[in-house]
Enzyme design. Structure first.
Site, PDB file in Angstrom:
ATOM      1  CE  LYS A 114      -6.278 -12.284 -85.779  1.00 32.69           C
ATOM      2  NZ  LYS A 114      -7.141 -12.468 -84.530  1.00 32.69           N
TER       3      LYS A 114
HETATM    4  P1  NAD Z   1      -5.851  -1.740 -81.473  1.00 35.01           P
HETATM    5  O1  NAD Z   1      -5.065  -1.713 -82.789  1.00 35.01           O
HETATM    6  O2  NAD Z   1      -7.096  -1.180 -81.418  1.00 35.01           O
HETATM    7  O3  NAD Z   1      -4.461  -1.453 -80.378  1.00 35.01           O
HETATM    8  C1  NAD Z   1      -3.526  -2.090 -80.173  1.00 35.01           C
HETATM    9  C2  NAD Z   1      -2.910  -1.343 -79.016  1.00 35.01           C
HETATM   10  O4  NAD Z   1      -1.402  -1.853 -78.957  1.00 35.01           O
HETATM   11  C3  NAD Z   1      -2.423   0.341 -79.359  1.00 35.01           C
HETATM   12  O5  NAD Z   1      -2.637   1.137 -78.420  1.00 35.01           O
HETATM   13  C4  NAD Z   1      -1.007   0.288 -79.782  1.00 35.01           C
HETATM   14  O6  NAD Z   1      -0.245   1.539 -79.501  1.00 35.01           O
HETATM   15  C5  NAD Z   1      -0.700  -1.057 -78.924  1.00 35.01           C
HETATM   16  N1  NAD Z   1       1.010  -1.455 -78.936  1.00 35.01           N
HETATM   17  C6  NAD Z   1       1.182  -1.792 -80.258  1.00 35.01           C
HETATM   18  N2  NAD Z   1       2.584  -2.403 -80.151  1.00 35.01           N
HETATM   19  C7  NAD Z   1       2.956  -2.199 -78.951  1.00 35.01           C
HETATM   20  C8  NAD Z   1       4.126  -2.643 -78.171  1.00 35.01           C
HETATM   21  N3  NAD Z   1       5.032  -2.910 -78.909  1.00 35.01           N
HETATM   22  N4  NAD Z   1       3.899  -2.206 -76.762  1.00 35.01           N
HETATM   23  C9  NAD Z   1       3.029  -1.671 -76.107  1.00 35.01           C
HETATM   24  N5  NAD Z   1       1.682  -1.280 -76.822  1.00 35.01           N
HETATM   25  C10 NAD Z   1       1.903  -1.676 -78.119  1.00 35.01           C
HETATM   26  O7  NAD Z   1      -6.025  -3.386 -81.371  1.00 35.01           O
HETATM   27  P2  NAD Z   1      -6.856  -4.178 -80.643  1.00 35.01           P
HETATM   28  O8  NAD Z   1      -8.098  -4.763 -81.608  1.00 35.01           O
HETATM   29  O9  NAD Z   1      -7.211  -3.628 -79.318  1.00 35.01           O
HETATM   30  O10 NAD Z   1      -6.427  -5.787 -80.438  1.00 35.01           O
HETATM   31  C11 NAD Z   1      -5.352  -5.765 -79.156  1.00 35.01           C
HETATM   32  C12 NAD Z   1      -4.994  -7.234 -79.062  1.00 35.01           C
HETATM   33  O11 NAD Z   1      -6.117  -7.964 -78.729  1.00 35.01           O
HETATM   34  C13 NAD Z   1      -4.458  -8.039 -80.220  1.00 35.01           C
HETATM   35  O12 NAD Z   1      -3.471  -9.073 -79.766  1.00 35.01           O
HETATM   36  C14 NAD Z   1      -5.629  -8.699 -80.983  1.00 35.01           C
HETATM   37  O13 NAD Z   1      -5.335  -9.795 -81.628  1.00 35.01           O
HETATM   38  C15 NAD Z   1      -6.397  -9.025 -79.547  1.00 35.01           C
HETATM   39  N6  NAD Z   1      -7.739  -9.148 -79.897  1.00 35.01           N
HETATM   40  C16 NAD Z   1      -8.466  -8.316 -80.290  1.00 35.01           C
HETATM   41  C17 NAD Z   1     -10.030  -8.210 -80.306  1.00 35.01           C
HETATM   42  C18 NAD Z   1     -10.785  -7.287 -81.308  1.00 35.01           C
HETATM   43  O14 NAD Z   1     -12.115  -7.466 -81.087  1.00 35.01           O
HETATM   44  N7  NAD Z   1     -10.325  -6.115 -81.722  1.00 35.01           N
HETATM   45  C19 NAD Z   1     -10.608  -9.642 -80.290  1.00 35.01           C
HETATM   46  C20 NAD Z   1      -9.651 -10.378 -79.718  1.00 35.01           C
HETATM   47  C21 NAD Z   1      -8.383 -10.356 -79.604  1.00 35.01           C
END
Ligand code: NAD
Length: 429
Positions: A114
């Site tokens: 990561k």
């Molecule tokens: P993203 O950037 O698309 O979205 C993140 C969201 O979280 C946004 O809406 C943002 O406003 C919100 N956010 C940020 N800080 C916040 C807070 N303090 N309180 C409330 N909301 C908050 O990111 P993503 O790709 O959707 O990833 C989200 C989570 O899922 C992360 O933990 C990431 O590691 C995990 N994840 C993502 C993927 C993927 O394929 N993108 C895969 C597995 C896990």
């Protein structure tokens, strides 16, 4: 554009302590081989780069980027890149370690890594983000590669950023290897070698897990009320697919606002608003704003944390009245929060299982690129669903074998595969 956000940003999410506590707990219960335990308790390599970029105002700014490679016993390192002010070496370590467990549990030929850049991307123009991304890729150099370490999107990174990485990486290699290098990243746009369905793979997988959970308990997802924290890639797609099952979205929280409507929020209208509003939900007319601190305590059936780590803690877990927490985010529940949920008989579908649809989708994108093929979305989603079903079945069986919760059993399944690999292969020299 301001460049002072990194210094002002809150640091450290404390996720490293959480992942190490989870690891130690599972390793004790399964009696993990002591040598393998020592190996897995450390990361293989940690790359920190500082690189200069000229901003739109002509000034030079130096950025900090990370890539932590935890373990590659099962295959090339795999894991996302995050652009966020809270990213530091500990967060990158924790997230890399979770990736090793996740890819092992999913039965993929990958290890875990990561990284990302310690920035608030909202402070930079699109041109600046492109230069930051390209220069970060250049700084990582041959520490990444299609058979060595394959990044993917994570918080605040997307298909466009993956396309810039693929283009920069392959452009700095010999022209004869250009197309052999495009799969240095997954989560690319379709025109740049992406996979149909990778965009929705994580949210689709969260809902595949919830369908299995509902089947186990003989619940019907239809009519269930759910709340989602984070309305980015994972949060939106989870809401989209849960609505297809007949569930009702009653609240959404992102970094800018917390919205609530008992009658139901339309995720498609919310996405349209958010896309037009810098990816923020604030100002959406289809729901009322509420106090952020009361979000997790809203009466509902399903809670989906899909934002950052350590959101469900000893302070707020007691308020959760839902039947299940489906961990779309990585590390959203800390150890104290987990204890409370367990005492209150709230099921947890653990992150390394619940959000594994993303890395499974990435694996199929990588395979598609390696084989120079183009696959249909229906095939891709079916393959993701089947893999998640297999993992969930193993987690349930192992949970019965060791009489442990699903997180611990998911760890045991993942650690057993790694232990077996080390025992069969031995340690060089
Ligand atoms: P993203 O950037 O698309 O979205 C993140 C969201 O979280 C946004 O809406 C943002 O406003 C919100 N956010 C940020 N800080 C916040 C807070 N303090 N309180 C409330 N909301 C908050 O990111 P993503 O790709 O959707 O990833 C989200 C989570 O899922 C992360 O933990 C990431 O590691 C995990 N994840 C993502 C993927 C993927 O394929 N993108 C895969 C597995 C896990």
């Amino acid at each position: 554009m301001t460049t002072t956000t990194v210094e002002k940003a809150p640091r450290k999410q404390g996720m490293y302590e959480v992942v190490m506590e989870q690891f130690a707990h599972a390793a004790d219960i399964m009696d993990l081989d002591p040598g393998v335990r020592k190996i897995l308790a450390k990361t293989n390599s940690e790359i920190v780069v500082h690189f200069p970029v000229r901003l739109d105002n002509g000034k030079i700014e130096v950025f900090t980027g990370y890539r932590v490679q935890h373990n590659n016993a099962l295959g090339p390192y795999k894991g996302g890149l995050r652009y966020h002010p809270t990213l530091d070496i500990d967060a990158a370590r924790a997230l890399a370690i979770w990736m090793t467990w996740k890819t092992s549990l999913a039965g993929l030929p990958y290890g875990g890594a990561k990284g990302g850049v310690e920035i608030d991307p909202k402070q930079y123009s699109q041109g600046e983000l492109e230069r930051i991304t390209r220069r970060f890729t250049y700084a990582l150099g041959d520490n990444i590669g299609p058979d060595l370490d394959i990044p993917a999107p994570d918080v605040n990174t997307n298909a466009q950023i993956m396309a810039w990485i693929a283009d920069t990486f392959s452009s700095t290699k010999s022209p004869s290897t250009r197309f052999a290098n495009l799969h240095v990243v997954t989560g690319k746009p379709l025109g740049a070698g992406g996979l149909e369905g990778r965009d929705r793979a994580t949210g689709f997988g969260v809902v595949a897990n919830l369908k299995t959970w509902a089947k186990i308990h003989k619940h019907d997802l239809k009519g269930m009320r759910f709340i989602v924290q984070g309305f980015g890639n994972v949060g939106y797609w989870t809401a989209h697919f849960l609505l297809k099952e007949g569930a009702i979205l009653i609240a959404v929280q992102d970094a800018t606002a917390t919205l609530h409507d008992e009658k139901g929020i339309d995720p498609e209208a919310l996405l349209e608003h958010s896309d037009a509003n810098g990816r923020n939900i604030k100002g959406f007319k289809g729901a009322k704003e509420m106090e952020p601190k009361d979000f997790f305590a809203l009466p509902c059936d399903i809670v989906v944390p899909a934002a950052l780590g350590n959101q469900i803690t000893g302070e707020n877990a007691g308020g959760i009245k839902a039947k299940v927490v489906a961990e779309g985010a990585n590390g959203p529940t800390n150890t104290a929060g987990e204890e409370i949920l367990r005492k209150n008989k709230v099921d947890i579908i653990p992150d390394i299982l619940c959000n594994s649809g993303g890395v499974i989708g990435s694996y199929y994108e990588w395979l598609q690129n390696k084989r120079s093929e183009i696959w249909k979305i229906e095939e891709v989603l079916k393959m993701i669903h089947d893999k998640i079903d297999t993992s969930f079945t193993q987690v349930i069986a192992t949970s019965a074998e060791f009489k442990v919760d699903w997180r611990t059993s998911a760890y045991i399944v993942a650690l057993r595969r790694l232990e077996k690999t080390y025992k069969e292969r031995g340690i060089f020299p």
